[in-house]
Design a protein around this motif. Sequence first.
Motif, PDB file in Angstrom:
ATOM      1  N   GLY A  52       0.516  -1.208   0.010  1.00 13.30           N
ATOM      2  CA  GLY A  52       0.062  -0.138   0.207  1.00 13.30           C
ATOM      3  C   GLY A  52       1.014   0.924  -0.358  1.00 13.30           C
ATOM      4  N   ARG A  53       2.161   0.939  -0.100  1.00 10.18           N
ATOM      5  CA  ARG A  53       3.024   2.325  -0.134  1.00 10.18           C
ATOM      6  C   ARG A  53       3.299   2.829  -1.967  1.00 10.18           C
ATOM      7  NH1 ARG A  53       6.916  -0.842   2.990  1.00 10.18           N
ATOM      8  NH2 ARG A  53       7.652  -1.563   0.965  1.00 10.18           N
ATOM      9  N   PRO A  54       3.235   3.551  -2.230  1.00 10.35           N
ATOM     10  CA  PRO A  54       3.499   4.838  -3.012  1.00 10.35           C
ATOM     11  C   PRO A  54       3.882   4.522  -3.821  1.00 10.35           C
ATOM     12  CG  PRO A  54       2.513   6.574  -1.548  1.00 10.35           C
ATOM     13  CD  PRO A  54       2.560   4.894  -0.719  1.00 10.35           C
ATOM     14  N   VAL A  55       4.027   3.904  -5.276  1.00 13.37           N
ATOM     15  CA  VAL A  55       5.895   3.490  -5.684  1.00 13.37           C
ATOM     16  C   VAL A  55       5.716   5.166  -7.350  1.00 13.37           C
ATOM     17  CG1 VAL A  55       6.251   2.267  -7.406  1.00 13.37           C
ATOM     18  CG2 VAL A  55       5.065   1.986  -6.063  1.00 13.37           C
ATOM     19  N   PRO A  56       6.814   5.722  -6.754  1.00 17.75           N
ATOM     20  CA  PRO A  56       6.912   6.980  -7.012  1.00 17.75           C
ATOM     21  C   PRO A  56       6.887   6.983  -9.061  1.00 17.75           C
ATOM     22  CG  PRO A  56       8.448   6.663  -5.714  1.00 17.75           C
ATOM     23  CD  PRO A  56       7.761   5.333  -5.840  1.00 17.75           C
ATOM     24  N   HIS A  57       6.004   7.350  -9.662  1.00 13.42           N
ATOM     25  CA  HIS A  57       6.702   7.736 -11.239  1.00 13.42           C
ATOM     26  C   HIS A  57       6.208   8.787 -11.683  1.00 13.42           C
ATOM     27  CE1 HIS A  57       2.032   8.631 -11.454  1.00 13.42           C
ATOM     28  NE2 HIS A  57       1.615   7.364 -10.823  1.00 13.42           N
ATOM     29  N   ASP A  58       7.049   9.376 -12.807  1.00 16.91           N
ATOM     30  CA  ASP A  58       6.666  10.767 -13.145  1.00 16.91           C
ATOM     31  C   ASP A  58       5.557  11.005 -14.486  1.00 16.91           C
ATOM     32  OD1 ASP A  58       8.419   9.308 -14.548  1.00 16.91           O
ATOM     33  OD2 ASP A  58      10.012  10.505 -14.626  1.00 16.91           O
ATOM     34  N   ARG A  59       5.396   9.702 -15.029  1.00 18.94           N
ATOM     35  CA  ARG A  59       4.046   9.445 -15.781  1.00 18.94           C
ATOM     36  C   ARG A  59       3.114   9.459 -15.815  1.00 18.94           C
ATOM     37  NH1 ARG A  59       8.910   5.113 -19.255  1.00 18.94           N
ATOM     38  NH2 ARG A  59       9.802   6.178 -18.907  1.00 18.94           N
ATOM     39  N   ARG A  60       2.663   9.552 -17.193  1.00 17.02           N
ATOM     40  CA  ARG A  60       0.623  10.198 -17.468  1.00 17.02           C
ATOM     41  C   ARG A  60       0.678   8.370 -17.356  1.00 17.02           C
ATOM     42  NH1 ARG A  60      -3.279  13.380 -16.306  1.00 17.02           N
ATOM     43  NH2 ARG A  60      -3.641  12.643 -17.880  1.00 17.02           N
ATOM     44  N   THR A  61       1.449   7.969 -18.446  1.00 20.81           N
ATOM     45  CA  THR A  61       1.168   6.635 -19.350  1.00 20.81           C
ATOM     46  C   THR A  61       2.427   5.003 -18.095  1.00 20.81           C
ATOM     47  OG1 THR A  61       0.080   7.336 -20.853  1.00 20.81           O
ATOM     48  CG2 THR A  61       1.108   5.095 -21.051  1.00 20.81           C
ATOM     49  N   ILE A  62       1.908   4.474 -18.433  1.00 20.84           N
ATOM     50  CA  ILE A  62       2.641   3.324 -17.240  1.00 20.84           C
ATOM     51  C   ILE A  62       2.597   2.345 -17.280  1.00 20.84           C
ATOM     52  CG2 ILE A  62       3.755   4.532 -15.249  1.00 20.84           C
ATOM     53  CD1 ILE A  62       1.406   2.577 -13.520  1.00 20.84           C
ATOM     54  N   ALA A  63       3.409   1.074 -17.756  1.00 22.77           N
ATOM     55  CA  ALA A  63       3.128  -0.241 -18.102  1.00 22.77           C
ATOM     56  C   ALA A  63       3.526  -1.185 -17.419  1.00 22.77           C
ATOM     57  CB  ALA A  63       3.762  -0.828 -20.081  1.00 22.77           C
ATOM     58  N   LEU A  64       1.812  -1.636 -16.412  1.00 26.06           N
ATOM     59  CA  LEU A  64       2.203  -2.418 -15.658  1.00 26.06           C
ATOM     60  C   LEU A  64       2.488  -3.994 -15.909  1.00 26.06           C
ATOM     61  CD1 LEU A  64      -1.087  -0.948 -13.193  1.00 26.06           C
ATOM     62  CD2 LEU A  64       1.201  -1.122 -13.440  1.00 26.06           C
ATOM     63  N   CYS A  65       3.339  -4.869 -15.683  1.00 26.16           N
ATOM     64  CA  CYS A  65       3.959  -6.422 -15.864  1.00 26.16           C
ATOM     65  C   CYS A  65       2.568  -7.161 -15.434  1.00 26.16           C
ATOM     66  CB  CYS A  65       5.086  -5.867 -15.301  1.00 26.16           C
ATOM     67  SG  CYS A  65       5.898  -8.191 -15.767  1.00 26.16           S
ATOM     68  N   ARG A  66       2.686  -8.116 -16.686  1.00 24.10           N
ATOM     69  CA  ARG A  66       1.168  -9.067 -16.095  1.00 24.10           C
ATOM     70  C   ARG A  66       2.378 -10.840 -16.212  1.00 24.10           C
ATOM     71  NH1 ARG A  66      -3.871  -9.354 -19.677  1.00 24.10           N
ATOM     72  NH2 ARG A  66      -2.600  -9.001 -21.341  1.00 24.10           N
ATOM     73  N   CYS A  67       3.656 -10.307 -16.671  1.00 28.68           N
ATOM     74  CA  CYS A  67       3.455 -11.681 -16.796  1.00 28.68           C
ATOM     75  C   CYS A  67       4.810 -12.218 -15.770  1.00 28.68           C
ATOM     76  CB  CYS A  67       4.841 -11.551 -18.507  1.00 28.68           C
ATOM     77  SG  CYS A  67       6.450 -11.012 -17.819  1.00 28.68           S
ATOM     78  N   GLY A  68       4.887 -11.651 -15.489  1.00 26.68           N
ATOM     79  CA  GLY A  68       5.554 -11.831 -13.737  1.00 26.68           C
ATOM     80  C   GLY A  68       7.548 -11.998 -13.996  1.00 26.68           C
ATOM     81  N   ARG A  69       7.798 -11.819 -15.256  1.00 29.44           N
ATOM     82  CA  ARG A  69       9.026 -11.790 -15.580  1.00 29.44           C
ATOM     83  C   ARG A  69       9.448 -10.237 -15.439  1.00 29.44           C
ATOM     84  NH1 ARG A  69      10.380 -16.753 -17.645  1.00 29.44           N
ATOM     85  NH2 ARG A  69       8.387 -18.364 -16.873  1.00 29.44           N
ATOM     86  N   SER A  70       8.944  -9.484 -14.785  1.00 24.72           N
ATOM     87  CA  SER A  70      10.508  -8.274 -14.941  1.00 24.72           C
ATOM     88  C   SER A  70      11.148  -8.033 -13.794  1.00 24.72           C
ATOM     89  CB  SER A  70       8.624  -6.671 -15.184  1.00 24.72           C
ATOM     90  OG  SER A  70       9.589  -5.714 -14.928  1.00 24.72           O
ATOM     91  N   ALA A  71      12.033  -7.445 -13.859  1.00 24.86           N
ATOM     92  CA  ALA A  71      13.475  -6.979 -13.221  1.00 24.86           C
ATOM     93  C   ALA A  71      12.903  -5.469 -12.298  1.00 24.86           C
ATOM     94  CB  ALA A  71      14.759  -6.669 -13.545  1.00 24.86           C
ATOM     95  N   ILE A  72      12.198  -4.873 -13.037  1.00 24.16           N
ATOM     96  CA  ILE A  72      11.538  -3.667 -12.160  1.00 24.16           C
ATOM     97  C   ILE A  72       9.714  -3.990 -11.432  1.00 24.16           C
ATOM     98  CG2 ILE A  72      12.927  -2.280 -13.615  1.00 24.16           C
ATOM     99  CD1 ILE A  72      10.599  -1.022 -15.450  1.00 24.16           C
TER     100      ILE A  72
END
Length: 71
Positions: free
Chosen positions: A33-53
């Motif tokens: 529940g902690r905020p994840v900082p981002h500076d973009r109005r568009t982000i891509a969320l991983c759904r393959c489970g393999r992202s290093a970020i």
Amino acid sequence: MTTNAEDPATVIRAYPDGPILVRGDFELLDEDGRPVPHDRRTIALCRCGRSAIAPLCDGTHTLLNRRGDSS
Ligand code: FES
């Protein structure tokens, strides 16, 4: 904030064999529940489970798709 379906404040779109794109006004929270900082109005969320970020997509899904490995 706009809630009109023709001009929503936030658009979420899933891409086949790829990430979920989130565009607009949003707050991204981690699993605690902690905020994840981002500076973009568009982000891509991983759904393959393999992202290093994770939870963000780093493009690794494209390598998995080429190998035919989506697990
Ligand atoms: S969906 Fe892109 S790295 Fe997982």
